[in-house]
Scaffold this active site. Structure first.
Site, short mmCIF file in Angstrom:
data_model
loop_
_atom_site.label_atom_id
_atom_site.label_comp_id
_atom_site.label_asym_id
_atom_site.label_seq_id
_atom_site.Cartn_x
_atom_site.Cartn_y
_atom_site.Cartn_z
N ARG A 304 0.79 -1.23 0.00
CA ARG A 304 0.00 0.00 0.00
C ARG A 304 0.82 1.28 0.00
NH1 ARG A 304 -3.48 -2.70 4.06
NH2 ARG A 304 -4.99 -3.79 2.77
N PHE A 425 -9.82 0.77 -4.46
CA PHE A 425 -9.11 -0.53 -4.50
C PHE A 425 -8.01 -0.62 -3.44
CE2 PHE A 425 -6.06 0.47 -8.33
CZ PHE A 425 -5.43 1.42 -7.57
N GLU A 426 -7.41 -1.76 -3.35
CA GLU A 426 -6.43 -2.09 -2.30
C GLU A 426 -7.02 -1.92 -0.91
OE1 GLU A 426 -2.46 -1.56 -2.44
OE2 GLU A 426 -2.29 -0.93 -4.51
N GLY A 427 -8.29 -2.23 -0.78
CA GLY A 427 -8.98 -2.01 0.49
C GLY A 427 -9.58 -0.62 0.46
N LEU A 432 -9.80 0.48 5.51
CA LEU A 432 -8.45 0.73 6.01
C LEU A 432 -8.48 1.56 7.28
CD1 LEU A 432 -6.37 1.25 2.80
CD2 LEU A 432 -6.55 -0.73 4.26
#
Lengths: 621, 433
Positions: A304, A425-427, A432
Site C-alpha cells: 500500500r 481498491f487495495e482495500g 483501512l
C-alpha cells in the site's frame, strides 16, 4: 532504447552483489538489535519513537545515482512514447508499449536479482512509482502484476516455486494476476465459494469457481488464486479453510470474460476469470494448505505504501499543467494566478503533495530497515491520505481549469476519472480506517489492560493518579516529548509545529485510554468512533513525516528548504486543529458529536430505502 | 378582551359539563333527538359511531310538533331519476334555499342533509360541507357584545355548526379558507364553531400522518391485488417477493358451482428463504391460520408457515470465524468489555418466537388450497421437500392432518398457545396501526 534496458539489467546485476553483502550484514544486526517497535502503534500510547522516524531516511550517494540512472530512461519513455489519451480511448495498452515496459525491466521491479528482477528496495520502488503513475492504466497493470499478482510467490513461495515462476514473471513473459474477489466475497473470506478438492491420487487439486474484477485477468498466464479447501483440524474435525494456489493458464479450464467497461483506468484489463475443473498440482500450493488467509493478508498489507509516491508524482505534473494555465489565462486584464481563490488551490495541491510524498518515503525507508518491521498501519495511513488528497486535488485542479477541465480533449477529466479508483481498491478507505484504528487499539489495549482493570475495580491510587493527570491536562500543561530543545530532532524553525504534534499525541493517548475504558472490546462496533481515531492517527503520522523531512532538508541544506518549512508549518497547524476538533468529538457527551442523530437519520432512510421527507410543495390536506 | 377570551376558552373546555347543566336546568334540550353523552375533551363518543355523533337521529313521531322536517325530506326525494350523486344533493340544497327565502327551519334541514350525505356519497366532499354552512343566514348569529360572547349565543345554531364540522372531522375532511370565512360570517370569531375549526386546523395536520403504515383510502377491489397489498403491508422486509401461486378462474367459470381454483398469493423474503433452508428437517413446520387482518373496512385472512422455537440447548451458538475479514480484525483480543456507564441497553424482556417462513392469502381456507401453496413454495425452497408440514387450521374440524410428505404421528392438537396468540395479535396490531 533497448540498450537502455540492457543497461538497467547490468546495473541491477551489479547491485545484486552489493545487496547480498548488505543483506548478510543486516541479518547479523537483526539478531543483536532489539525488535523494533512500530512507530504508529506507539502513538496510541502517547509515545513518539524518535529512532524510527528521525532523521528522515536517506539513501547513500551511490544508491541515489543508481536510482537516477533508472529514472531517467523510464521518465523519457513515459513522457515521449506513452499516449495516455489513446490508451484511455481504446481501452487497451498497445503491445509495443507493453513490450517496451518489459524491456525496461518494469515487470520485475521488486523481484530479487537472482530471479532476474531488478530487486529494488522499497524506496527505489516508490521512486519509480512516481513516474509510472504518469499513466494510471499502466501503473495499475504493473501494480496488479507485481504488487499483488506475483507478490505471493515472493512472500510465501518455496524456492522451487520461485525458481520456476519468478524469472519469467520478472521478464514480463508471463503476466500475473491476483484472484481473490468473488461475486459474494469482497473482504469477507468466509464467503469465498471457489473450491479446490484434492483428487483421488492426491497429486492434484481440482479448482472450481469464478472470480470477478480481476485486473490483468485477460492478459495473465499465472494467477494467484484463493480457494476453499477441506482441512483437518488438530482436533480431528474437518473445516473449510482458504488456501492460495499458483495457477497457470495452461493447466486448462481457465477462461476469462470480456473486459469490463470502467469509469477510469480504462486501459487496464479487468475481467471475470472462471476456473472449471482446473487441475492444479499439489506443488503449486502457495504457503501451507489452509494458510491462504495469511498469505492474502500479507500480500494486501505489503503493497500500500507505494500509492503515496505515485499520487505525488501525478500531482506534481498536474500542478505544472494547471500553473501553466493559471499564469497564461487572462480575465479582467489579470492572470488567473493573481486571484486569491486560485492561489489557495495551488497551495493546497503543493501541501498535499508534500505531505504524501513525505509519508510515502518515510514508510518506504522504515520498510527498508533490517528486521522486516511491521509498518502496515503506516502504509494504510499513506494509502488513505494519498487517495483522498488525490481526489480533492484533482477536483480543485479542475476547478482552476474551469470548462476546459471538463472537456474530453484535455487530459484533466481522465485524471479525475482515474483517480477515483484510488479510494476504492487495495482495500477501501473505510476498511483501512477500521484497520488502522483497530490494530492500534488492540496494541494499546493489551498494554493498558492492567491499568484499565485497576480503574474498573476502583483501585484508589490509580483513580487518583488518573484524575490528577486529567486535572493537569485540563489546566493546559505543556507536553514535552523531546522533539525540540537542545538535543531535539526537529529544527527550531518548526518548534511550534513540533509542540503541536507533541500535544496532539499526548491528548490522543488520553483519548485512546478513555475510549478503551468506555468501550472495551465492544469498540469494534463503534465505527464512527474508530473512524475518528484513524483520522487523528493519519494526521499525526503526516505531521511527523513532514517535520522529519523538513528538518532534514534544512540540516543538509537542500534547495528551497524554506518552502518546505512553510508547507510543513501549514500542514501541522491545520492538522493540529483538525485533531483537536476530532478529539473533542470523541469525548463523552461532546456537543460536537452528532453520531446519535446521524445514526437515527440513516436508520430511518434505510428502513424506507428512500428519501423520507415530504416534497416541499406538498400540503397537509 | 383577554378575560373574555379566557372565559370563552374555559367554557369551551368544560363544554360537555355546561351542556348537561343547561339541559338539566332549562329542561329544554337544545338538540333534538336522544340526549347525548357529555363530550368533553377527553371523552369522544364519535370514535364509536362516526356518522351520527352530533347529528340527531330522526325524532320519534310522538315527540312533538316538528312538522318542519317533512318538507325537507321531500326535497331529497325529488331526484327525478332516482340518481343519488353530488349533483342531485346540491340541487336539493339549492332548492331549499330558493324555496325558503327566510331560511325557516334551516337547522333541521342541515341536520337532515348531514344524515343524507352518505347516501349521496358526498360525505368526503369539502365543497358540499361549505355549501351546507352557506345555508346559515349571515351576520345574524354573531355576538354583538361581550355578554353575547360569554354566554352561548344562539346555542342551537352553534350546535348545528359544530355538528357540520364534527362530521367533516369524522370523515377526515380538512376545512379550508372558505369554511373559515363562512364561519366568521355566520358566527363570528369568538364562537364555538370557530373554536372547533381552529382545533381542527391544528390537530388534523398533526394526526393525519401519524400512521407509520398508511393504507390508501381506496382499496383495490380485485382480491389478488388486495391480497398482495395486505401481504406487503404485513411484511417488514422490503426485499420480500410476492408470488401469485394460483390465479382465480376467470369470471364466468367462477359462477360455476364449485370454485376449485381460488387465488393463492404468498410472500417470502430472502432471509426467510435462508432460514427455511437451514431448518432442521427432523422438526416439523406448521401452516397456521386463518388469522384476520383489517384493511380499513375490509377483513382479509392469512396463513403463516412457521416453526417452533428451538429449545435453548439445540441452538447453535453463532461464532465468529477466525479467518473472516481480510482487512481488519473483527474482534479485539481484550479482557474487558464496555463499561456500565456507556451501556445504554435497556433491559427489555423480549418474548422469543419461532421463525415465520412465509405468509399467504388464499381464496379458500381449506387444506387442499394451502397444500398447493406449499407445493408452490417448494419450487423456490428445495429444503421444503424434506421437512414435514403440519396443517393446523383453526377453521377445520379440529383434527390434525399431516401432509403427504411427512410425519406419521402428528402431535396432538395444541390449543392455540398463548404465545402464538400474542404473536398473532402483535402481527395484527402491526398491520393495522
Amino acid at each position: 532504447m533497448s540498450g537502455c534496458g540492457l543497461f538497467l539489467r547490468s546495473a541491477a546485476a551489479a547491485r545484486s552483489c552489493r545487496a547480498l553483502v548488505a543483506f548478510t550484514a543486516s541479518r547479523r544486526s537483526l539478531r543483536t538489535s532489539p525488535p523494533s517497535q512500530a512507530f504508529a502503534k506507539e502513538l496510541f500510547l502517547g509515545k513518539i519513537e524518535k529512532k524510527e522516524v528521525f532523521p528522515f531516511p536517506e539513501v547513500s550517494q551511490d544508491e541515489l545515482n543508481e536510482i537516477n540512472q533508472f529514472v531517467g530512461p523510464v521518465e523519457k519513455f513515459f513522457t515521449e512514447e506513452v499516449d495516455s489519451q489513446k490508451i484511455d480511448r481504446e481501452g487497451k495498452i498497445p503491445n509495443e508499449t507493453l513490450e517496451k515496459l518489459k524491456s525496461l525491466g518494469l515487470f520485475g521491479m521488486q523481484v530479487p536479482e537472482e530471479y532476474g528482477g531488478l530487486g529494488l528496495s522499497n524506496t527505489m520502488y516508490a521512486r519509480l512509482g512516481e513516474i509510472i503513475s504518469l499513466d494510471s492504466s499502466i501503473a495499475v497493470t504493473l501494480a496488479a502484476h507485481q504488487a499483488i499478482g506475483l507478490k505471493g510467490i515472493i512472500l510465501a513461495g518455496s524456492e522451487e516455486q520461485k525458481a520456476r515462476y519468478l524469472p519469467r514473471l520478472a521478464s514480463g513473459e508471463h503476466v500475473a494476476a491476483f484472484c481473490l474477489t468473488e461475486p459474494a466475497s469482497g473482504s469477507d473470506a468466509a464467503s469465498i465459494r471457489t473450491r479446490a478438492t484434492l483428487s483421488e491420487d492426491k497429486k492434484h487439486y481440482v479448482l472450481h469457481g469464478s472470480k470477478v474484477w480481476i485486473t490483468n485477468g485477460g492478459l495473465a498466464s499465472v494467477f494467484t488464486v484463493f480457494a476453499k479447501t477441506e482441512v483437518v483440524d488438530s482436533n480431528g474435525s474437518v473445516k473449510d479453510k482458504v488456501t492460495a494456489f499458483i495457477v497457470e493458464r495452461d493447466f486448462g479450464g481457465v477462461t476469462s470474460g470480456k473486459p469490463e467497461d470502467k469509469l477510469g483506468i480504462r486501459g487496464s484489463n479487468t475481467c471475470e476469470v472462471h476456473f472449471e475443473n482446473t487441475r492444479v498440482p499439489v506443488g503449486n500450493v502457495l504457503g501451507e494448505v489452509g494458510g491462504g488467509f495469511k498469505v492474502a493478508m500479507n500480500i494486501l498489507n505489503s503493497g500500500r505504501f507505494s500509492m503515496g509516491s505515485a499520487v505525488a508524482g501525478m500531482l506534481k505534473t498536474l500542478i505544472e499543467m494547471t500553473a501553466e494555465y493559471a499564469c497564461t489565462r487572462k480575465q479582467f486584464n489579470r492572470n488567473l494566478s493573481e486571484f486569491g481563490l486560485i492561489q489557495e488551490k495551488f497551495a493546497l495541491m503543493a501541501q498535499k503533495a508534500y505531505v504524501m510524498e513525505s509519508m510515502a518515503y518515510l514508510t518506504a525507508g522504515m520498510l527498508d530497515q533490517p528486521g522486516f518491521p511491521d509498518c502496515s498501519i503506516e502504509a494504510a495511513a499513506v494509502k488513505v491520505f494519498s487517495s483522498e488528497a488525490a481526489w480533492q486535488c484533482v477536483s480543485e485542479a479542475l476547478q482552476i481549469l474551469g470548462g476546459s477541465g471538463y472537456m474530453r480533449d484535455y487530459p484533466y477529466e481522465r485524471i479525475l476519472r482515474d483517480s477515483r479508483i484510488l479510494l476504492i481498491f487495495e482495500g477501501t478507505n473505510e476498511i483501512l480506517r477500521m484497520y488502522i484504528a483497530l490494530t492500534g487499539l488492540q496494541h494499546a489495549g493489551r498494554i493498558l489492560t492492567a491499568r484499565v482493570k485497576q480503574l474498573k475495580q476502583g483501585n484508589v491510587t490509580t483513580i487518583l493518579e488518573t484524575v490528577g493527570q486529567r486535572l493537569r491536562d485540563s489546566l493546559g500543561r505543556t507536553v514535552d516529548l523531546g522533539l525540540t530543545g537542545k538535543l531535539g530532532v526537529v529544527h527550531p524553525s518548526m518548534a511550534d509545529s513540533a509542540h503541536k504534534l507533541e500535544q496532539n499525541v499526548h491528548y490522543f493517548s488520553r483519548t485512546v485510554e478513555s475510549l478503551l475504558l468506555r468501550f472495551g472490546k465492544t469498540i469494534v462496533e463503534e465505527q464512527l468512533v474508530l473512524k475518528r481515531v484513524a483520522n487523528v492517527l493519519i494526521n499525526l503520522y503526516g505531521m511527523t513525516a513532514v517535520l522529519s523531512r523538513a528538518s532534514r532538508s534544512i540540516r543538509v541544506g537542500l534547495q528551497n528548504h524554506d518552502h518546505e518549512v512553510l508547507l510543513a508549518n501549514i500542514f501541522c497547524t491545520e492538522a493540529y486543529h483538525q485533531n483537536l476538533c476530532t478529539l473533542s468529538q470523541l469525548d463523552k457527551h461532546s456537543p460536537e458529536n452528532l453520531d446519535e442523530l446521524i445514526k437515527k437519520v440513516s436508520q430511518q432512510v434505510l428502513k424506507k430505502r428512500a428519501y423520507v421527507c415530504a416534497h416541499p410543495l406538498d400540503r397537509p390536506s | 378582551m383577554s378575560w373574555a377570551q379566557g372565559i370563552l376558552l374555559a367554557r369551551g373546555l368544560s363544554r360537555g359539563w355546561g351542556g348537561i347543566c343547561s339541559t338539566a336546568l332549562t329542561g329544554v334540550p337544545f338538540s333534538q333527538g336522544p340526549p347525548q353523552a357529555p363530550r368533553g375533551l377527553h371523552c369522544s363518543t364519535a370514535a364509536h359511531n362516526p356518522d351520527s355523533s352530533l347529528v340527531p337521529r330522526p325524532p320519534e313521531p310522538p315527540r312533538g310538533p316538528v312538522k318542519a322536517l317533512a318538507p325537507h325530506v321531500e326535497l331529497f326525494r325529488q331526484a327525478p331519476d332516482g340518481v343519488r350523486d353530488k349533483a342531485s344533493f346540491v340541487q336539493a340544497v339549492q332548492n331549499f334555499t330558493q324555496y325558503n327565502v327566510h331560511k325557516r327551519g334551516h337547522v333541521d334541514f342541515i341536520y337532515l342533509a348531514l344524515r343524507k350525505m352518505r347516501e349521496y356519497g358526498v360525505e368526503r366532499d369539502l365543497a358540499v360541507y361549505n355549501l351546507l354552512l352557506d345555508i346559515f343566514p349571515k351576520e345574524v348569529f354573531r355576538p354583538r357584545n361581550i355578554f353575547h360572547s360569554i354566554f352561548l349565543h344562539y346555542p342551537r345554531q352553534q350546535e348545528c355548526g359544530i355538528a357540520v364540522l364534527e362530521q367533516m372531522e369524522n370523515h377526515g375532511v380538512m376545512p379550508n379558507k372558505e369554511t373559515e370565512f363562512l364561519l366568521i360570517q355566520i358566527f363570528g370569531r369568538k364562537s364555538h364553531p370557530m373554536l372547533k375549526f381552529v382545533r381542527m386546523k391544528l390537530w388534523f395536520t398533526r394526526f393525519k400522518n401519524i400512521d407509520p403504515f398508511p393504507i390508501s383510502r381506496d382499496l383495490p377491489q380485485d382480491p389478488v391485488d388486495l391480497a398482495s397489498l395486505a401481504l406487503r403491508h404485513m411484511e417488514p422486509d422490503l426485499s420480500a417477493r410476492v408470488t401469485v401461486y394460483q390465479m382465480p378462474l376467470s369470471k364466468d367459470s367462477r359462477d360455476a358451482t364449485d370454485p376449485t381454483e381460488p387465488h393463492i398469493i404468498g410472500i417470502q423474503s430472502p432471509d426467510q428463504q435462508a432460514a427455511l433452508a437451514h431448518h432442521d428437517p427432523a422438526r416439523p413446520i406448521f401452516v397456521e391460520g386463518p388469522f384476520s387482518l383489517w384493511l380499513r373496512d375490509k377483513c382479509v385472512y392469512y396463513h403463516i408457515l412457521r416453526a417452533d422455537l428451538l429449545p435453548p440447548e439445540e441452538r447453535e451458538v453463532e461464532e465468529i470465524p477466525e479467518e473472516w475479514n481480510l482487512y481488519y480484525p473483527m474482534q479485539l483480543d481484550l479482557a474487558y468489555g464496555r463499561s456500565s456507564w456507556d451501556d445504554y441497553e435497556f433491559n427489555i424482556n423480549e418474548v422469543e418466537e419461532g421463525p415465520v417462513f412465509a405468509i399467504c392469502m388464499a381464496g379458500a381456507h381449506d387444506q387442499a388450497t394451502l397444500a398447493k401453496w406449499i407445493q408452490g413454495l417448494q419450487e423456490t425452497n428445495p429444503a421444503l421437500d424434506r421437512i414435514p408440514v403440519v396443517f393446523r387450521l383453526s377453521g377445520s374440524s379440529g383434527e390434525l392432518l399431516a401432509s403427504s410428505s411427512g410425519l406419521e404421528e402428528p402431535p396432538l392438537t395444541p390449543p392455540e398457545g398463548q404465545e402464538e396468540e400474542e404473536n398473532n395479535q402483535q402481527r395484527q396490531q402491526q398491520s393495522q396501526s
